[in-house]
Write a protein that holds these residues in place. Structure first.
Motif, short mmCIF file in Angstrom:
data_model
loop_
_atom_site.label_atom_id
_atom_site.label_comp_id
_atom_site.label_asym_id
_atom_site.label_seq_id
_atom_site.Cartn_x
_atom_site.Cartn_y
_atom_site.Cartn_z
N VAL A 249 2.32 -3.78 2.21
CA VAL A 249 2.37 -2.32 2.34
C VAL A 249 1.22 -1.70 1.52
O VAL A 249 0.90 -2.19 0.43
N HIS A 250 0.60 -0.64 2.08
CA HIS A 250 -0.44 0.12 1.36
C HIS A 250 0.06 1.54 1.14
O HIS A 250 0.47 2.21 2.10
N LEU A 251 0.02 2.01 -0.09
CA LEU A 251 0.48 3.35 -0.44
C LEU A 251 -0.60 4.08 -1.24
O LEU A 251 -1.23 3.49 -2.14
N LEU A 252 -0.83 5.35 -0.90
CA LEU A 252 -1.69 6.19 -1.74
C LEU A 252 -1.00 6.47 -3.06
O LEU A 252 0.23 6.60 -3.12
N GLU A 253 -1.80 6.59 -4.12
CA GLU A 253 -1.19 6.83 -5.42
C GLU A 253 -0.55 8.20 -5.52
O GLU A 253 0.23 8.47 -6.43
N THR A 254 -0.83 9.07 -4.55
CA THR A 254 -0.21 10.40 -4.52
C THR A 254 1.03 10.45 -3.63
O THR A 254 1.55 11.53 -3.35
N THR A 255 1.51 9.28 -3.19
CA THR A 255 2.70 9.25 -2.32
C THR A 255 3.89 9.88 -3.04
O THR A 255 4.14 9.61 -4.22
N ALA A 256 4.61 10.73 -2.31
CA ALA A 256 5.71 11.47 -2.92
C ALA A 256 6.92 10.58 -3.15
O ALA A 256 7.11 9.55 -2.47
N ASN A 257 7.73 10.95 -4.12
CA ASN A 257 8.98 10.22 -4.39
C ASN A 257 9.90 10.29 -3.17
O ASN A 257 9.96 11.30 -2.46
N GLY A 258 10.64 9.19 -2.95
CA GLY A 258 11.55 9.11 -1.82
C GLY A 258 10.94 8.58 -0.55
O GLY A 258 11.64 8.39 0.46
N THR A 259 9.61 8.35 -0.56
CA THR A 259 8.94 7.83 0.63
C THR A 259 9.41 6.41 0.91
O THR A 259 9.55 5.58 0.01
N LEU A 260 9.64 6.12 2.20
CA LEU A 260 10.05 4.77 2.62
C LEU A 260 8.85 3.85 2.52
O LEU A 260 7.80 4.09 3.11
N VAL A 261 9.04 2.78 1.78
CA VAL A 261 7.96 1.80 1.60
C VAL A 261 7.97 0.81 2.76
O VAL A 261 6.98 0.61 3.46
N THR A 262 9.10 0.16 2.99
CA THR A 262 9.28 -0.79 4.10
C THR A 262 10.76 -1.05 4.28
O THR A 262 11.58 -0.71 3.40
N THR A 263 11.11 -1.64 5.38
CA THR A 263 12.51 -2.02 5.67
C THR A 263 12.58 -3.53 5.87
O THR A 263 11.86 -4.09 6.72
N LEU A 264 13.39 -4.19 5.06
CA LEU A 264 13.55 -5.65 5.14
C LEU A 264 14.55 -6.00 6.25
O LEU A 264 15.51 -5.27 6.50
N ASN A 265 14.32 -7.12 6.87
CA ASN A 265 15.20 -7.58 7.94
C ASN A 265 15.54 -9.04 7.69
O ASN A 265 14.66 -9.89 7.68
#
Length: 807
Positions: A249-265
């Motif tokens: 997963v790639h996330l910007l350092e400004t990503t807001a709290n509560g953002t979905l990172v990934t869903t495991l299966n």
């Protein structure tokens, strides 16, 4: 520093350590050294003085010093031999953590002249940290029903070193049931698996103990061990399976709290409770990950719960466990790799170190005034910083190394024009939009004594009345110095010279602090009409500067001298002067002449003559010339006139108040036969026989001839010099003519004419020449005789006197 393998010292190890200690190079204006960590105090790093081209004898006088922004006490320089050595313990892991590159940046500063060098000391990693497992024991539950080649994840070790010293190799103690499977990745740490090689039988072997050993790649090798406790389980024989072994997963350092990172299966082949999967982070996960991320136990969703900061952590490796609800439960693992992407959220930072403040206004160009360090915590273009300076004159920024700048002098300074410069240094990064930061630098300019005291005028003219009280203030000189402090502290003094036979300081003095000029003694216009001298002004600078101003002090005349009759005095003890006049002379016949002089000047020396009325109010047949002093008849004398007349002549000047003198003339009328053959026009003041009058006239003629001859000779000599040589400023050059006075009355025809020269060594002397040509109104001359040698006729026909004064 040399390390031995388990107490033994090898030749290869010694050679490697010596090479690490001795390597350095000079490039791009920077020295590079390298040294292993954990070196002892005093360990040799490099001959820094020699490598910088500095003489050992000049290290102390030039204030050789080493500065580091954060690690100033780790390295030190011996000023006796110029060797850089280790001053205190250097722990690379404490200094740089897991960074592949680790170095200490030093700034070497020397003064007189100021020079700045950059030294980078690379800290080499040594194998001083063994591999470490999280715990002393790992417990693994394996159902007995698991098939051959089944794999079971185990936790590996961590090594605080870097490079080959942190390259771990794993070995497993011999076992018939399990073998070790190691999978390596360029971006991830090694994953360890136990692979089942022989079917398990809980009744036969309910528990197995294996020893897992981790060995690093250092020299010497260091090891760490952990005991694997394998418990054989019964029943639930299917573990959950993830659809991916690694989630990226790639996330910007400004990503807001509560953002979905990934869903495991994950899925479990079992049914019922044995197939229900619960997700959770691995028990060994770091606190930082627990604070940043959260996993939903039922859905497998991983969400961000705290702010990210690329400058703190660039990536997160999250190990997630899926456990079913069987009895005993079975589990499986996967990894989530979260890479943080940089955003331009950090403005550049500026640090200004002043080295040479205040700066002298005569400082040479390229003088280093301050060191400026810039940094930006962002990466890539977001962290590339450029610096600019406002205003540009008279300073500029010079890049010395990477993000290091020097503020240097670019053009000449003048404190009198501007004494303080307020500079603004702006650092701007390359992000979009770009961020910037500013730092203010106040540069004060120190004064240098480069301005001499200056007078408002080069010459002053002062008028002082004679007979002044001793010590009176006659003038104040004032000079201004554009410098500051002691360089602008002005003191005054006389430029000493001789005035005649006396020193100038006996006439005047000047107060050093205030510039007030005082007359030390009463001045006498008859003795000294012009006093010309110079006053010097000097500042207190080193060396002092000075300038001079010329003062021309004109001594103004006061009426302090009464008219003086030419000797011998008429009316003295010897009696009045007698004159014999034949009867029957015509009107206008001159019977005598009163001669007087006045030692004053101007109106104070302008004499007039009056004939006092006779006693009893009787009218006399005589009159006196108002300005000539000639006594003449007013009518034809006859037999009816008295035989003897006593004439009293009043001589008066035109001063305020006027001063007078009197002369007595006895006129005796005689018959024509008794009169002298030659007409006598005797001057008053001849009290004795005719011989005395002849002597006086001879002396007067001789004096007049001598003065005339001297004047003609002087004029001829002056004309010859002017024709033969270019004009130069002589010692007594003539000045411009100046009109003194004009009046309709009065005469200087009988006043004493004086010419006095006062010369100074600093400038041409002045010559005072007074000439008077009066005119007499018709009412004052009933006889129609013109008694003035010169007269000016105006447009109305009236005669007006003129007075002129030349310097």
């Amino acid at each position: 520093m040399v390390f031995s393998r388990r107490g033994g010292l090898g030749a290869q190890d010694l050679l490697l350590s010596l090479l690490l200690l001795a390597t350095w190079e000079v490039g791009s204006g920077q020295l590079h050294y390298s040294i292993p960590e954990e070196a002892k105090h005093g360990t040799f790093v490099g001959r820094i003085a020699q490598d910088l081209g500095l003489e050992l004898a000049e290290l102390v006088p030039r204030l050789f010093r080493v500065a580091s922004k954060t690690h100033g006490d780790l390295l030190e320089v011996n000023l006796q031999n110029g060797i850089l050595f280790v001053n205190s313990r250097i722990d690379r892991e404490e200094l740089c953590g897991r960074s592949a590159e680790c170095s200490i940046h030093l700034e070497v500063i020397v003064d007189r002249p100021l020079q700045v060098f950059h030294v980078e000391v690379k800290v080499k990693d040594i194998n001083d940290n063994p591999p470490v497992f999280r715990g002393r024991e790992q417990i693994i539950f394996i159902p007995e029903s698991r098939l051959l080649d089944s794999r079971f994840p185990i936790e590996g070790a961590a090594d605080a070193d870097v490079g080959v010293n942190a390259l771990l190799a794993y070995t497993l103690s011999p076992s018939d049931y399990f073998s070790l499977d190691v999978q390596a990745s360029d971006e991830l740490s090694k994953s360890l698996w136990l692979e089942l090689r022989k079917s398990l039988d809980r009744e036969e072997t309910p528990e197995l103990r294996l020893l897992l050993t981790a060995t690093d790649g250092g020299k010497p090798e260091l090891q760490g061990t952990v005991e694997l406790l394998i418990t054989v389980l019964d029943v639930n024989d299917n573990a959950p399976l993830f659809d991916q072994a690694v989630y990226r997963v790639h996330l910007l350092e400004t990503t807001a709290n509560g953002t979905l990172v990934t869903t495991l299966n994950a899925s479990d082949a079992d049914e019922g409770a044995n197939g229900e999967v619960v997700f959770s982070f691995d028990s060994g996960i770091s606190r930082d990950i627990q604070e940043k991320f959260k996993v939903d136990s039922s859905s497998g969703e991983i969400r961000l719960i705290d702010k990210l900061d690329y400058e703190e952590t660039k990536s997160y490796e999250i190990q997630v466990k899926a456990v079913d609800k069987g009895s005993p439960p079975m589990s499986n693992h996967c990894k989530v790799l979260v890479k943080v992407l940089d955003v331009n959220d950090n403005a550049p930072e500026l640090a200004v170190t002043s080295l040479y403040l205040p700066i002298r206004e005569d400082a040479p160009l390229s003088t280093v005034i301050a060191l400026i360090t810039v940094s930006d915590r962002d990466s890539g273009a977001n962290g590339q910083v450029t610096c600019s300076l406002m205003p540009h004159v008279p300073f500029k920024l010079v890049s010395t190394f990477k993000n290091y700048y020097s503020l240097v002098l670019d053009s000449a300074l003048d404190r009198e024009s501007l004494s303080v410069f307020e500079l603004v240094v702006t650092a701007r990064d390359g992000g979009s939009p770009s961020l910037w930061a500013t730092a203010s630098v106040s540069v004060e300019v120190a004064d240098v004594n480069d301005n001499a005291p200056a007078f408002a005028q080069s010459e002053y003219t002062v008028f002082v009345k004679e007979n002044n009280p001793p010590g009176c203030h006659i003038f104040t000189v004032s000079a201004r110095d554009a410098d500051a402090q002691e360089n602008a502290l002005v003191s005054y003094s006389l430029v000493e010279r001789r005035v005649g036979e006396r020193a100038l300081s006996s006439y005047v003095s000047v107060q050093a602090e205030s510039g007030k000029v005082y007359a030390l003694q009463p001045l006498d216009h008859e003795e000294l009409e012009l006093l010309q001298f110079q006053v010097s002004a000097h500042d207190a600078g080193v060396p002092p500067l000075g300038s001079n101003v010329t003062l021309q002090v004109f001594v103004l005349d006061e009426n302090d001298n009464a008219p003086a009759l030419l000797a011998p005095r008429v009316g003295g003890a010897s009696g009045a002067v007698s004159e014999l006049v034949p009867r029957l002379v015509g009107a206008g016949h001159v019977v005598a002449k009163v001669r007087a002089v006045d030692f004053d000047s101007g109106y104070n020396a302008w004499l007039s003559y009056e004939l006092q009325p006779a006693a009893g109010g009787a009218r006399m047949p005589f009159r006196v010339g108002l300005y000539t002093g000639e006594i003449s008849t007013t009518r034809v004398l006859d037999e009816a006139d008295l035989s003897r007349y006593r004439l009293l002549v009043l001589v008066k000047d035109h001063g305020e108040p006027a001063l007078t003198a009197t002369a007595t003339v006895l006129v005796t009328l005689v018959e024509s036969g008794q009169a002298p053959k030659a007409s006598s026009r005797a001057s008053v003041g001849v009290a004795g026989p005719e011989a005395a009058l002849v002597d006086v006239n001879v002396y007067l003629i001789i004096a007049i001839c001598a003065v005339s001859s001297l004047l003609v000779l002087t004029l001829l000599l002056y004309t010859a010099l002017r024709c033969s040589a270019p004009p130069t400023e002589g010692a007594c050059a003539p000045g411009k003519p100046t009109l003194v006075c004009s009046s309709a009355v009065g005469s200087w025809s009988n006043s004493q004419q004086r010419r006095q020269k006062v010369c100074s060594s600093e400038g041409p002397p002045k010559t005072d020449l007074m000439a008077f040509s009066p005119g007499l109104p018709p009412s004052l001359n009933p006889s129609g005789r013109n008694e003035q040698p010169e007269a000016n006729l105006d447009l109305s026909g009236n005669v007006s006197p003129t007075f002129e004064f030349w310097l």
